[in-house]
Design an enzyme around this catalytic site. Structure first.
Site, PDB file in Angstrom:
ATOM      1  N   CYS A   1      -3.497 -12.218  -3.478  1.00 40.03           N
ATOM      2  CA  CYS A   1      -2.313 -12.484  -4.323  1.00 40.03           C
ATOM      3  C   CYS A   1      -1.102 -12.828  -3.467  1.00 40.03           C
ATOM      4  O   CYS A   1      -0.225 -13.556  -3.889  1.00 40.03           O
ATOM      5  CB  CYS A   1      -1.946 -11.264  -5.152  1.00 40.03           C
ATOM      6  SG  CYS A   1      -3.307 -10.377  -5.797  1.00 40.03           S
ATOM      7  N   ASN A   2      -1.068 -12.253  -2.272  1.00 36.45           N
ATOM      8  CA  ASN A   2       0.139 -12.388  -1.457  1.00 36.45           C
ATOM      9  C   ASN A   2       0.019 -13.345  -0.280  1.00 36.45           C
ATOM     10  O   ASN A   2       1.002 -13.576   0.413  1.00 36.45           O
ATOM     11  CB  ASN A   2       0.561 -11.015  -0.919  1.00 36.45           C
ATOM     12  CG  ASN A   2       0.913 -10.084  -2.037  1.00 36.45           C
ATOM     13  OD1 ASN A   2       1.614 -10.473  -2.964  1.00 36.45           O
ATOM     14  ND2 ASN A   2       0.390  -8.879  -1.987  1.00 36.45           N
ATOM     15  N   ARG A   3      -1.159 -13.859  -0.030  1.00 35.21           N
ATOM     16  CA  ARG A   3      -1.295 -14.754   1.116  1.00 35.21           C
ATOM     17  C   ARG A   3      -2.487 -15.694   0.963  1.00 35.21           C
ATOM     18  O   ARG A   3      -3.480 -15.345   0.320  1.00 35.21           O
ATOM     19  CB  ARG A   3      -1.430 -13.970   2.417  1.00 35.21           C
ATOM     20  CG  ARG A   3      -2.775 -13.297   2.650  1.00 35.21           C
ATOM     21  CD  ARG A   3      -2.813 -12.508   3.933  1.00 35.21           C
ATOM     22  NE  ARG A   3      -1.799 -11.461   3.904  1.00 35.21           N
ATOM     23  CZ  ARG A   3      -0.711 -11.462   4.676  1.00 35.21           C
ATOM     24  NH1 ARG A   3      -0.531 -12.405   5.556  1.00 35.21           N
ATOM     25  NH2 ARG A   3       0.174 -10.500   4.578  1.00 35.21           N
TER      26      ARG A   3
ATOM     27  N   SER B   1       1.420  -6.628   4.771  1.00 37.23           N
ATOM     28  CA  SER B   1       1.242  -6.663   3.317  1.00 37.23           C
ATOM     29  C   SER B   1       2.557  -6.449   2.595  1.00 37.23           C
ATOM     30  O   SER B   1       3.506  -5.902   3.160  1.00 37.23           O
ATOM     31  CB  SER B   1       0.260  -5.574   2.886  1.00 37.23           C
ATOM     32  OG  SER B   1      -0.989  -5.804   3.464  1.00 37.23           O
TER      33      SER B   1
ATOM     34  N   ALA C   1       2.780   3.054 -18.654  1.00 38.21           N
ATOM     35  CA  ALA C   1       1.968   4.107 -19.271  1.00 38.21           C
ATOM     36  C   ALA C   1       0.526   3.639 -19.426  1.00 38.21           C
ATOM     37  O   ALA C   1      -0.431   4.374 -19.128  1.00 38.21           O
ATOM     38  CB  ALA C   1       2.550   4.478 -20.621  1.00 38.21           C
TER      39      ALA C   1
END
Lengths: 271, 456
Positions: B49-51, B108, B193
């Site tokens: 997702c991040n790289r 990260s 929740a």
């Protein structure tokens, strides 16, 4: 034989010290290294073997059955607590309790050396005496461990109530595991304690024990029985779990320890 | 050596990252295409997702790293041209260090998160299946995984939770240990929740959803795979509950002291963990005075999260030191490995000479030797070869590791060896000596000494 007993005692003291340090370090260190988790129980196991070797060796030298002498009885009760701890450690997730059990065993092993090793005097039937002492020893071992679990419960509960969730809390056993372990250990120890109380009453009658210390000891014995019984009954009947059960257990263990101290004081005086 | 070209959450917004995030089933084909480029010999794609990072190695052992990185950047730009200005490039030792940092979760978005290790393993497996992994990646990626494991075991970088839902699960575990068979009651709705409830359910807990709106309860209970209870059954749900998550928009308390105190006997004193995610709060703070009741609201949970983050930041320094140590170790090893081809060629050359001489002797004056003597002779020559080459091999590796030889120096070294020993002409070894008899005699003398026989 003397050499074996002495060497086993010395090495046992060292091994208990190492085990206690390892368990303590595991709790105190900011990061949990896997090595400590493996070494602590191993060191404790080695210490237990050396402890048992010392008791057997020393009893052979003094020609006294280990359970017939207060010195060995004190030592054995701690050894039983250690053995039960090692046996149920994984099942009840009690690993961290080793930080209390180790020093406790070390104290009893060393402390017993200051108590007279000669045979306890009794006019009662020999077999019943053996059963009486054995039941008490195993019971005391189980209660010591239950007390340690109860103490850990109170620490963990307080930390969670105060929202101190990091560090030590992560390394302490889960609350429910401590509560369950404490309950099971009490359940296991209670019949033994009951037998010890009943058989003890027989011996007290035969010896005509009437001194102040004797009466106090008997009173504390009954108090322990009542406390443990109350903890078990209230848990089943009124849902007394957790904090109340832990305090009740600790009170019971305090009585047991006091009774043992009174024995030790008497034996010390006799010696 | 390797190169890394890519982008991450620091260099590109999600709108750009998602442009080159390939579905898993397309990665193998993309890797094959990248590895078919003129300079690239090996390729692996880390896509999370991040790289998105393309790890490549040159086609030749001492190939051009810059050209390889350019090939990789070009390959990424072909998928989406707009990514080009967001790309970063790491080459050689820098690339290795970056890969070690990525594997150790030091790069990260959430420092110390554990998923990256699995994602890296998966990327490596995909590359292996696509057959785009060669010597360089085979030696670097496992080392990165080793470094990450070392960081996890020797630091507390991954300790503590860093999101409210994961903190909730962690706390539930501190109270109950195993969550399998426990009952979680979700009162109200809300993203946090629901995520917390799902995490608890994934840990084995049973879910009960309680709400005032029956239709909403039905939808939510299906979404979280739980059981729906109407509002009238709230007390019943609380009796069964081990964990209660509240997130309603009610103006007053939904769970108060009187309600829980009244249920105490029916609950038989079991522990109760209340997670109040609502603002204004759903649970009366006074319930905390009850035995075995643990109440955490949004502020409490956020505080735990921020403490974990601060602690991880402190641990990151220790983790960086481990990464640096491993990267330097890898560099030394890689430098020493540069001379491996030269060592191998030297060994082959010597071995060929020894074998040729041995065979010639065994066909000639030593043909009377039995199989045992022949085996002993071979063993003796192997041993002599090992002893002869041990010292030069060790010195070559040590010189390469200590002096950080570059590709040109390695080539010079290989050429020198070639000059001295005609390393690349192993086939001529047997034929080249004009005084074969002399060699024969020497070999036979050695054979006699080794086998204890006299020539006839």
């Amino acid at each position: 034989m003397t050499d074996i007993a002495t060497v086993a005692f010395t090495l046992g003291v060292v091994a208990y010290s190492v085990a206690s340090t390892l368990f303590f370090l595991e709790l105190a260190r900011p990061d949990a290294q896997l090595g400590f988790r493996r070494w602590g129980p191993w060191a404790m196991g080695v210490a237990a073997v050396l402890h048992a070797t010392h008791v057997v060796g020393a009893s052979l030298i003094t020609r006294v059955c280990p359970i017939a002498s207060l010195q060995f009885a004190l030592s054995l009760s701690a050894l039983i607590a250690v053995v039960v701890f090692l046996a149920v450690r994984t099942r009840f997730r009690l690993h961290a309790v080793g930080a209390v059990v180790g020093p406790l065993a070390l104290t009893f092993l060393v402390g017993a050396q200051f108590v007279d090793a000669s045979r306890a005097e009794s006019s009662g039937p020999r077999t019943l005496l053996m059963f009486h002492i054995t039941a008490n020893l195993v019971g005391v071992g189980l209660f010591l461990l239950a007390g340690a679990a109860g103490a850990f419960y109170l620490v963990q509960e307080r930390r969670l109530k105060e929202k101190k969730t990091g560090g030590l809390s992560n390394k302490l056993p889960p609350l429910d595991a401590l509560d369950r372990a404490e309950h099971r250990l009490l359940l296991a120890g209670f019949p033994l304690l009951t037998f010890g109380i009943v058989s003890g009453a027989v011996f007290a009658g035969r010896l005509g024990a009437s001194g102040g210390t004797e009466l106090l000891r008997a009173a504390l014995g009954y108090a322990t029985w009542l406390l443990v019984a109350a903890v078990l009954v209230m848990r089943a009947a009124a849902g007394w779990r957790g904090r109340r059960a832990a305090w009740g257990t600790l009170a019971g263990v305090a009585c047991v320890v006091t009774v043992m101290l009174l024995y030790a004081v008497r034996a010390g005086g006799a010696g | 050596m390797i190169t890394i070209v890519g982008l991450n959450h620091k260099t590109a917004p999600i709108a750009v990252r998602e442009r080159i995030a390939l579905p898993k089933d397309q990665i193998a084909r993309a890797l094959t295409q990248v590895a078919a480029r003129s300079h690239v010999g090996e390729a692996m794609l880390i896509s999370t997702c991040n790289r998105v990072e393309l790890v490549t190695a040159p086609r030749a052992a001492h190939g051009d790293l810059v050209a390889t990185a350019e090939d990789a950047a070009d390959a990424l730009a072909q998928i989406a041209p707009e990514v080009e200005r967001h790309l970063y490039v790491y080459i050689g030792a820098d690339a290795v260090k970056h890969l070690f940092r990525v594997a150790s979760s030091l790069d990260s978005l959430v420092l110390g998160e554990p998923q990256i290790l699995g994602q890296l393993k998966e990327a490596f497996d995909l590359a292996r299946k696509a057959k785009t992994v060669g010597r360089a990646l085979h030696r670097t990626v496992p080392r990165a995984l080793h470094t990450a494991k070392r960081v996890r075991s020797q630091t507390a970088l991954g300790a503590g939770q860093v999101s409210v839902p994961s903190v909730s699960v962690d706390l539930a575990k501190q109270i109950f240990g195993e969550l399998a068979g426990r009952t979680v009651v979700l009162i109200g709705s809300g993203e946090m929740a629901e995520t917390s409830a799902k995490l608890l359910r994934n840990a084995g807990a049973r879910l009960i959803v309680v709400g005032r709106n029956a239709a909403r309860v039905s939808v939510l209970s299906r979404a979280v795979e739980g059981e729906g209870f109407t509002w009238e059954r709230l007390a019943e749900a609380l009796v069964a509950a081990d964990v209660v998550i509240t997130s309603t928009s009610a103006p007053g308390f939904v769970v108060d002291h009187a309600l829980l105190a009244g249920l105490r006997r029916r609950r038989k004193g079991r522990s109760l963990f209340l997670i109040d995610l609502a603002v204004p709060r759903d649970v009366e703070p006074r319930v905390e005075s009850l035995d075995g009741v643990f109440l955490y609201n949004v502020d409490d949970l956020s505080k735990v999260v921020s403490e974990s983050l601060a602690s991880r930041a402190r641990e990151a320094e220790r983790a960086e030191a481990i990464v640096l140590e491993e990267a330097l170790g890898w560099e030394r090893w890689a430098d020493a490995e540069q001379v491996t081809p030269a060592v191998v060629m030297l060994r082959e050359r010597f071995s060929a000479v020894f074998r040729a001489e041995l065979e010639r002797s065994l066909r000639g004056r030593l043909k009377h030797l039995g199989s045992e003597e022949r085996a002993a002779l071979e063993l003796m020559l192997d041993s002599a070869l090992n002893k002869l080459l041990h010292s030069p091999t060790r010195r070559l590796r040590s010189v390469a590791a200590e002096h950080r030889l570059d590709a040109d120096r390695v080539e010079q070294l290989v050429l020198s060896l070639d000059e001295l020993f005609a390393v690349d002409e192993p086939g001529d070894a047997a034929a080249e000596d004009g005084d074969g008899d002399t060699v024969d005699s020497a070999t036979e003398d050695a054979a006699r000494r080794a086998t204890g026989t006299e020539s006839r």
